[in-house]
Design a protein around this motif. Structure first.
Motif, short mmCIF file in Angstrom:
data_model
loop_
_atom_site.label_atom_id
_atom_site.label_comp_id
_atom_site.label_asym_id
_atom_site.label_seq_id
_atom_site.Cartn_x
_atom_site.Cartn_y
_atom_site.Cartn_z
N TYR A 1 6.90 10.53 -10.24
CA TYR A 1 5.74 11.42 -10.19
C TYR A 1 4.67 10.99 -9.20
O TYR A 1 3.92 11.81 -8.70
CB TYR A 1 5.15 11.68 -11.59
CG TYR A 1 4.77 10.48 -12.41
CD1 TYR A 1 5.63 9.99 -13.37
CD2 TYR A 1 3.54 9.86 -12.25
CE1 TYR A 1 5.29 8.91 -14.16
CE2 TYR A 1 3.20 8.78 -13.04
CZ TYR A 1 4.07 8.31 -13.98
OH TYR A 1 3.74 7.24 -14.74
N ARG A 2 4.64 9.69 -8.89
CA ARG A 2 3.60 9.28 -7.95
C ARG A 2 3.99 9.60 -6.51
O ARG A 2 3.14 9.76 -5.64
CB ARG A 2 3.31 7.79 -8.09
CG ARG A 2 2.56 7.47 -9.36
CD ARG A 2 2.39 6.01 -9.56
NE ARG A 2 1.44 5.43 -8.63
CZ ARG A 2 1.14 4.14 -8.63
NH1 ARG A 2 1.71 3.33 -9.49
NH2 ARG A 2 0.28 3.67 -7.76
N LYS A 3 5.31 9.60 -6.25
CA LYS A 3 5.72 9.85 -4.87
C LYS A 3 6.49 11.16 -4.75
O LYS A 3 6.09 12.07 -4.06
CB LYS A 3 6.60 8.67 -4.41
CG LYS A 3 6.55 8.47 -2.91
CD LYS A 3 5.23 7.84 -2.51
CE LYS A 3 5.15 7.76 -1.00
NZ LYS A 3 3.89 7.13 -0.58
N ASN B 1 0.83 -1.20 0.00
CA ASN B 1 0.00 0.00 0.00
C ASN B 1 0.86 1.25 0.00
O ASN B 1 0.48 2.30 0.51
CB ASN B 1 -0.93 0.00 1.20
CG ASN B 1 -2.16 0.85 0.93
OD1 ASN B 1 -2.42 1.21 -0.20
ND2 ASN B 1 -2.89 1.18 1.98
N TYR B 2 2.03 1.13 -0.61
CA TYR B 2 3.00 2.23 -0.56
C TYR B 2 2.45 3.52 -1.12
O TYR B 2 2.63 4.60 -0.56
CB TYR B 2 4.23 1.79 -1.37
CG TYR B 2 5.31 2.82 -1.47
CD1 TYR B 2 6.06 3.17 -0.35
CD2 TYR B 2 5.59 3.44 -2.68
CE1 TYR B 2 7.07 4.09 -0.44
CE2 TYR B 2 6.59 4.37 -2.78
CZ TYR B 2 7.34 4.70 -1.66
OH TYR B 2 8.33 5.63 -1.75
N TYR B 3 1.72 3.43 -2.23
CA TYR B 3 1.18 4.64 -2.85
C TYR B 3 -0.16 5.04 -2.23
O TYR B 3 -0.77 6.00 -2.67
CB TYR B 3 1.00 4.44 -4.34
CG TYR B 3 2.29 4.35 -5.11
CD1 TYR B 3 3.19 5.41 -5.09
CD2 TYR B 3 2.62 3.23 -5.85
CE1 TYR B 3 4.38 5.34 -5.78
CE2 TYR B 3 3.81 3.16 -6.56
CZ TYR B 3 4.69 4.23 -6.51
OH TYR B 3 5.86 4.16 -7.21
N GLY B 4 -0.59 4.26 -1.25
CA GLY B 4 -1.83 4.62 -0.56
C GLY B 4 -3.07 4.51 -1.41
O GLY B 4 -4.06 5.16 -1.16
N ILE C 1 6.54 16.77 -3.69
CA ILE C 1 6.98 18.15 -3.93
C ILE C 1 5.77 19.08 -4.01
O ILE C 1 5.77 20.17 -3.45
CB ILE C 1 7.83 18.21 -5.22
CG1 ILE C 1 9.16 17.50 -4.98
CG2 ILE C 1 8.07 19.65 -5.63
CD1 ILE C 1 9.99 17.35 -6.22
N VAL C 2 4.74 18.62 -4.71
CA VAL C 2 3.56 19.46 -4.82
C VAL C 2 2.94 19.72 -3.46
O VAL C 2 2.60 20.86 -3.11
CB VAL C 2 2.53 18.81 -5.78
CG1 VAL C 2 1.22 19.55 -5.72
CG2 VAL C 2 3.07 18.80 -7.19
N HIS C 3 2.83 18.63 -2.66
CA HIS C 3 2.28 18.81 -1.32
C HIS C 3 3.13 19.78 -0.52
O HIS C 3 2.61 20.68 0.15
CB HIS C 3 2.23 17.46 -0.59
CG HIS C 3 1.05 16.63 -0.97
ND1 HIS C 3 -0.22 17.16 -0.99
CD2 HIS C 3 0.93 15.35 -1.33
CE1 HIS C 3 -1.07 16.22 -1.36
NE2 HIS C 3 -0.39 15.12 -1.59
N TRP C 4 4.44 19.59 -0.63
CA TRP C 4 5.35 20.43 0.12
C TRP C 4 5.19 21.88 -0.32
O TRP C 4 5.13 22.80 0.48
CB TRP C 4 6.79 19.95 -0.11
CG TRP C 4 7.82 20.74 0.60
CD1 TRP C 4 8.19 20.59 1.91
CD2 TRP C 4 8.60 21.81 0.08
NE1 TRP C 4 9.15 21.50 2.21
CE2 TRP C 4 9.43 22.26 1.12
CE3 TRP C 4 8.68 22.42 -1.18
CZ2 TRP C 4 10.33 23.30 0.95
CZ3 TRP C 4 9.57 23.45 -1.35
CH2 TRP C 4 10.39 23.88 -0.30
N MET C 5 5.08 22.05 -1.65
CA MET C 5 4.98 23.42 -2.15
C MET C 5 3.68 24.07 -1.70
O MET C 5 3.67 25.24 -1.34
CB MET C 5 5.08 23.43 -3.68
CG MET C 5 6.53 23.50 -4.10
SD MET C 5 6.86 23.31 -5.83
CE MET C 5 5.46 23.86 -6.64
N SER C 6 2.60 23.30 -1.73
CA SER C 6 1.34 23.93 -1.34
C SER C 6 1.37 24.26 0.16
O SER C 6 0.87 25.29 0.59
CB SER C 6 0.17 23.03 -1.69
OG SER C 6 0.04 22.00 -0.75
N GLU C 7 2.02 23.35 0.92
CA GLU C 7 2.19 23.63 2.34
C GLU C 7 2.99 24.92 2.55
O GLU C 7 2.60 25.82 3.30
CB GLU C 7 2.92 22.43 2.98
CG GLU C 7 3.24 22.58 4.44
CD GLU C 7 2.02 22.41 5.31
OE1 GLU C 7 2.14 22.68 6.50
OE2 GLU C 7 0.93 22.05 4.79
#
Lengths: 113, 512, 583
Positions: free
Chosen positions: C507-509, A104-107, C514-520
């Motif tokens: 891109y999945r992780k 479930n790494y990518y959730g 990065i996007v999450h971090w940037m929005s934060e």
């Protein structure tokens, strides 16, 4: 020696018992092939490719490659096949350590099973 | 030209003034009308007349002519001149046509959104706003522009504030808009003052002649240019000066949002074009510099950041509002390219965006009208509860993204082409990235609407409740128009090329 | 009327049928359409195409002419195989009652057929995107876990379409408005963009992740349908536009090798097959890069063979999934007891992909490998020999993941104890037909000759020479021996459940992080900015500000005081620009 023999007999007996049980559950078309599940069959499977390989290597002397690559000799593709296959399999362990993560790494949940 | 023969003769000569005077007077009358219905009827009628008049103007100038109308018979430069040419006639038509559609659309929504005793004044403010917008586009006198700018702005502040009975935050939004708008107008008038100091005239054509004779003029006209650019930039929501826009769009009554989104920024953008290209000239070094680096640069920054911000919004109107900031970026990029192809594309996008955003905001208004929807999460299952409105929203959204066979595609495609011609590869990349972002912010709305099921209330799925016809018809008119433009944009392209040829009289002929 | 039909792209029949299916509530009619439309379309191809290239159906859109029908020897192969795949998939999905799958499958197939038969880049773009949009429905039918994968799939494919369009426009404009889709070449203006677009769709290394991401998550029938069309359409475009482009040789060779390593550790067998698909595509891309008539014949032939045997393998895994509910190697085993027919069909598919003599890939893949050998012989360049070595390595690798791993862990290996029903009859029919085709295409007496007669070039090639059969068997037996040997000494790794990271991790992780971090950061930054600006305003403007702004709304819109400061800043910036410009 005797001990080994009795072990073999035991294995055979358990095979028979297992197959008798399986015969009931299995698909009717599969019944004649239930011996494929035996451990002895699986263990001795190795001789099939081994014999095939020996024959084809001998035949490789009869039919030399028409267009030769620099590495080609009468058993070259056998060597390539064996080495390549082993290389792939032996790479699995380090690759798995490197790349495997929890399912479930990518959730996103596991998709099936 | 046979269409022209349907209009009376006096209209042929006085159309330009008639266009402004009628809504202005009607606005005054509407303010004292006792009943909402009469005021509504008056508004629809007046805006319809305006639309016909501006159509006439478009027909008159379509083959490259210019109408000069001296107000009160006082010739320029002493009197005020109204000038209609290929650049402003389509905008006039756009404003009045949207005004008409919106006033039809507004009939049901006003009842829901504005307090009873404020409804007649609401219509009055709307008509005055219409008059102001038309006036600032039609006039050929720079100070008159400021006057009408203020007329339209002040009426808009009150229109936004009237959303208060729906959402108290409208008051803050209106206040913010008032402060920012006033700053913008002040900057603009300061710039005009400097310009007057330099040229000694307020007539645009005269200013242009004098500035060219002076080869751009001294530091005074440079400073004037700076103030005017920032003042207008604020009005047209150029990125970092856009902060008033989301609030104003989000909290005003639906009808006002539609009207503002489709017309107000467009009129300001028209003024920017007028000032940058015809009053000043791109051959002046400082104008060229600002155009290439500042307008195009900010346009592109706006395209990306506006789209990004749209993605993170929770209020659907804010999503579209930030999207508008991004779309203004496209137009600015077209302007910044400075070539005939770029200007054509930017101008085309101006018109197409008005159509698309008009349709989208109409759909949002309808969602609110039926279900009180304001948040993105409320979109769940809307395709089932309001299929026709959602259909319109979908087509509009696709057009906004720029899917082929929609209006958005035609203008974006032309913009890409223009950027290629100029060799601005990175601009193409930014257009593509911004379009992908548009897919995301529109896509998530569509996904929710089509792939989620409608919410349940007391164990029952919310019943289907389609918007009233008076809202659906203008909405679908705009949507179908956007599809029609996507299939055959010849008329729009002709108009846009006409506008570009006004802006760049010499080169427009050379590069098709 | 009949004349008119001869000018209509056969793909449109699929699209019409698809639209019809979307409206039809009767399952049996939909199913018949699903099976009969490809048959009819194939018949029409036969009617339209004689011996010469057919160009017709020219539509003018504005100044642009779109050629909606062009059949020549190259596109004909793809047209027929798509129709064939359509029939097989139609039969395979017969048991399923799902209007969305039926209609989107038909539209998707139609888009692929149309895409193959159009003659200009703009029409190609239209069907390129249509194929993407219609096929994402098939991914989404896979259930909950498929949703996000579908979104990623769509985004990547739309991106590919956008790149294609951009490349096409540059190319067409530089050609004076001629958008005809012929040989493009990487050096033509826009050529690289289009190459990347096609590369995305046919899974070039690092652009490949959508395959392994979306295919295993699609519905059972969906995966089978998907596996046949998207990547093959892209291959067609590559073969048409970039035959003989050198870089494709190396890309292709790399593409054959890298999936082997992922396939060996992957647990989800449908994902193993997706890697295997990637690996087979590598052979074909490599063949396109070589670009000799023999290589191109090999590519076309291998497309035909691959559609059938890869379809067959996906079908057998689909049947297993339908019955057991999983396709994870660690959960399966010993199924030959319950699904004997499926076992046999899967073994035939596995033998075909591994290129056993008398099975299909033997007669097609060998053309590509021979072409690589001949070109290395001619050039004597070390890099060409390396390519050949990589192809041979990958051939042994195919044996590992598709030839042994898939059938062994599903049907043999340790008995999982699952006793299930045999696959439904329609699946068995589809798999049986596919198996027959696998055998037929390699049948030494008339079978492979028929296949070769369809191929675009007239080249004499004999697959059944003594040395070829012997050396191919050497390779395969040696691989099997290695498997049995390693299994025996316990060196063969056990199947373990895990998520295997691939390039999509970026891109999945990483990207998402990065996007999450940037929005934060953006949130924090904007909070801080407004706090700082509040402090600045304190003293003069604050009282004024407080009167008019209720505290609750402040956090929701940017304070106008701040905006005013911003405006002043803008003025300064503008004046600086003007100052620089004027001086």
């Amino acid at each position: 020696m005797a001990k080994q023999k009795s072990k073999m007999a035991k294995a055979k007996l358990s095979d028979e018992a297992r197959e008798a049980k399986e015969r009931v559950e299995a698909h009717p078309m599969a019944v004649p092939f239930l011996w494929l599940g035996r451990k002895s069959v699986q263990d001795n499977f190795i001789f099939l490719p081994l014999i095939g390989l020996i024959i084809t290597i001998v035949l490789g002397l009869v039919f030399p490659p028409e267009h030769e690559a620099p590495w080609d000799f009468f058993a070259s593709w056998a060597v390539i096949g064996f080495c390549a296959y082993s290389a792939v399999v032996f790479s699995a362990e380090p690759l798995f350590k490197l790349l495997a993560r929890d399912e479930n790494y990518y959730g996103e949940g596991s998709d099936n099973g | 030209m046979s269409l022209i023969s349907f209009f009376p003769d006096w209209m042929l000569t006085h159309g330009a003034a008639f266009l402004v005077v009628v809504p202005l007077i009607a606005g005054a009358i509407a303010a004292i009308l006792p009943k909402r219905q009469i005021a509504a009827a008056l508004t629809v009628a007046v805006s319809f007349i305006c639309m016909l008049t501006s159509l006439l103007l478009v027909l008159q100038i379509i083959d490259g002519q210019t109408i000069n109308y001296a107000l009160g018979g006082w010739d320029a430069p002493h009197g005020i001149a109204y000038v209609v040419d290929g650049l402003n006639a389509p905008i006039l038509f756009l404003i009045s046509a949207i005004g008409f559609l919106v006033s039809v659309y507004g009939m049901p929504t006003i009842i829901a959104e504005v307090e009873p005793k404020k409804r007649a004044p609401f219509y009055a403010a709307f008509l005055i706003c219409l008059a102001g917008l038309l006036g600032m586009v039609v006039t050929g006198d720079a100070f008159n522009v400021f006057v009408f700018l203020e007329v339209s702005s002040i009426s808009t502040y009150s229109l936004v504030a009237m959303g208060a009975s729906r959402d108290r935050r409208a008051l803050t939004a209106a206040y913010n808009y008032l402060i920012m708008g006033s700053i913008g107008a002040t900057f603009f008038v300061i710039g005009l003052g400097f310009l007057y100091m330099e040229t000694g005239t307020l007539n645009m054509a005269d200013m242009a002649v004098i500035l060219r004779e002076m080869e751009g003029g001294s530091r005074v006209s440079e400073i004037a240019f700076g103030f005017i650019i920032v003042g207008l930039g604020l009005k047209l929501a150029m990125f970092p000066l856009h902060t008033w826009l989301p609030g104003a769009y989000a909290h005003s009554p639906s009808m006002v949002t539609v009207f503002l989104a489709s017309t107000a920024t467009k009129a300001a953008l028209y003024l920017l074009l007028r000032f940058v290209f015809t009053i000043f000239d791109v051959s002046f070094n400082y104008v060229f510099d600002v155009e290439i680096y500042l307008l195009a640069g900010l346009g592109m920054v706006g395209m990306i950041l506006g789209s990004l911000q749209a993605i993170f919004q929770t209020d659907i109107r804010r999503v579209l509002a930030y999207s508008s900031v991004a779309q203004v970026g496209y137009m600015l990029l077209g302007v910044g390219l400075g070539t005939a192809a770029g200007l054509t594309a930017g101008y085309l996008h101006l018109m197409n965006h008005a159509v698309i955003k008009g349709a989208l905001f109409m759909a949002l208004g309808a969602f609110w009208y039926r279900y009180g929807i304001t948040r993105v999460t409320d979109f769940n299952g809307l395709s089932k509860s309001m299929p026709w409105t959602m259909g319109a929203f979908t087509l509009g959204g696709l057009s906004l993204i720029g899917v082929p066979f929609t209006a958005g595609f035609t203008s974006k495609f032309r913009l890409v082409e223009a950027a290629f011609l100029k060799g601005w590869w990175w601009a193409v990349a930014i257009i593509v990235v911004s379009s992908v972002l548009a897919i995301i912010y529109i896509g998530r709305l569509l996904l929710a609407a089509y792939f989620q099921s409608p919410p349940e209330v007391n164990g029952h799925v919310v019943a289907k409740n389609e918007a009233p016809l008076l809202m659906l018809i203008p909405m679908w008119f705009l949507v179908l128009l956007s599809i029609a433009i996507g299939i055959n944009a010849d008329i729009m392209v002709d108009l846009a090329e006409g506008a570009a040829s006004v802006l760049l009289p010499i080169s427009a002929g050379a590069t098709p | 009327m009949a004349d008119l039909l001869l000018h209509l792209n056969p793909g449109f029949y699929f699209i019409f049928a698809g639209i019809l299916c979307a409206l039809l509530p009767v399952n049996i009619v939909r199913k018949s359409l699903l099976v009969l439309t490809p048959v009819f379309a194939a018949f029409m191809i036969f009617q339209i195409y004689g011996a010469q290239e057919v160009i017709s159906g020219v539509i003018s859109v504005g100044p642009q002419e779109l050629i909606t029908l062009r059949i020549d020897r190259l596109s004909m192969v793809w047209g027929y195989i798509f129709c064939l795949a359509g029939v097989l998939n139609g039969i395979y999905g017969f048991h399923e009652r799902c209007r969305i799958t039926d209609s989107s499958a038909l539209i998707y197939m139609g888009a692929a057929v149309c895409g193959v038969f159009v003659g200009d880049l703009l029409s190609l773009f239209i069907f390129w995107e249509l194929a993407a949009i219609s096929s994402v429905m098939l991914v989404w039918m896979g259930g909950e876990g498929a949703y996000k994968a579908g979104i990623r799939y769509l985004a990547i494919h739309v991106l590919s379409g956008v790149l294609l369009l951009a490349g096409a426009v540059i190319y067409g404009q530089s050609n004076g408005g001629d958008y005809t889709f012929g040989n493009i070449g990487i050096d033509a203006p826009g050529g690289k963009l289009m190459l990347i677009a096609m590369g995305i769709k046919c899974g070039f290394p690092l652009l490949h992740n959508w395959i392994q991401d979306a295919y295993p998550k699609a519905s059972i029938t969906g995966t089978v349908i998907l596996s046949a069309f998207t990547t093959k359409l892209a291959l067609y475009a590559l073969a048409r536009g970039y035959a003989g482009t050198d870089i494709l040789i190396y890309i292709g060779a790399l593409m054959t090798v890298f999936p082997v390593f992922f396939a060996v550790i992957e647990n989800d067998l449908r994902r193993v097959l997706s890697y295997s698909l990637n690996n087979q595509l590598g052979f074909m891309v490599c063949g396109i890069g070589i670009g000799t008539p023999l290589a191109m014949n090999g590519v076309a032939g291998h497309v035909v063979a691959d559609v059938v045997f890869k379809g067959l393998l996906f079908m057998s895994m689909g049947a297993v999934m339908l019955r057991t509910g999983t396709a994870k190697a660690s959960e399966l085993g010993g199924l030959f007891r319950s699904m004997p027919y499926t076992t046999v069909f899967c073994l035939i598919g596995a033998g075909s992909i591994a290129a056993f003599p008398l099975l299909s890939a033997f007669v097609t893949k060998s053309m590509i490998i021979s072409a690589a050998l001949y070109s290395a012989e001619n050039s004597h360049a070390i890099k060409d020999w390396i390519v050949l070595a990589m192809l041979l390595f990958a051939s042994a690798g195919v044996m590992e993941h598709s030839g042994i791993k898939v059938p062994y862990f599903t049907f043999f290996a340790h008995d999982s104890g699952r006793r299930v029903e045999e696959a439904p009859w329609n699946m068995l029919v589809a798999m049986g037909l596919a198996s027959l085709l696998c055998i037929f295409f390699a049948f030494p007496w008339g079978g492979y000759q028929f296949l070769y007669s369809l191929l675009p070039y007239d080249v004499k090639y004999h697959p059944y020479t003594g040395d070829h059969v012997v050396f191919q068997l050497q390779l395969l037996f040696a691989a099997m021996l290695a498997f049995a040997f390693l299994k025996r000494i316990g060196a063969y790794p056990h199947e373990r459940r895990a998520e295997i990271l691939d390039f999509d991790w970026t891109y999945r992780k990483l990207g998402l992080g990065i996007v999450h971090w940037m929005s934060e950061m953006w949130t924090r930054l904007s909070v801080n900015i407004s706090r700082v600006s509040m402090r600045l305003i304190k003293g003069t403007g604050q009282k004024f500000y407080h009167i008019f702004s209720p505290a609750g709304t402040m956090s929701q819109s940017t304070p106008s005081g701040f905006a005013a400061v911003l405006t002043a800043g803008m003025l300064v910036v503008t004046l600086i620009f003007i100052y620089i410009g004027a001086s």
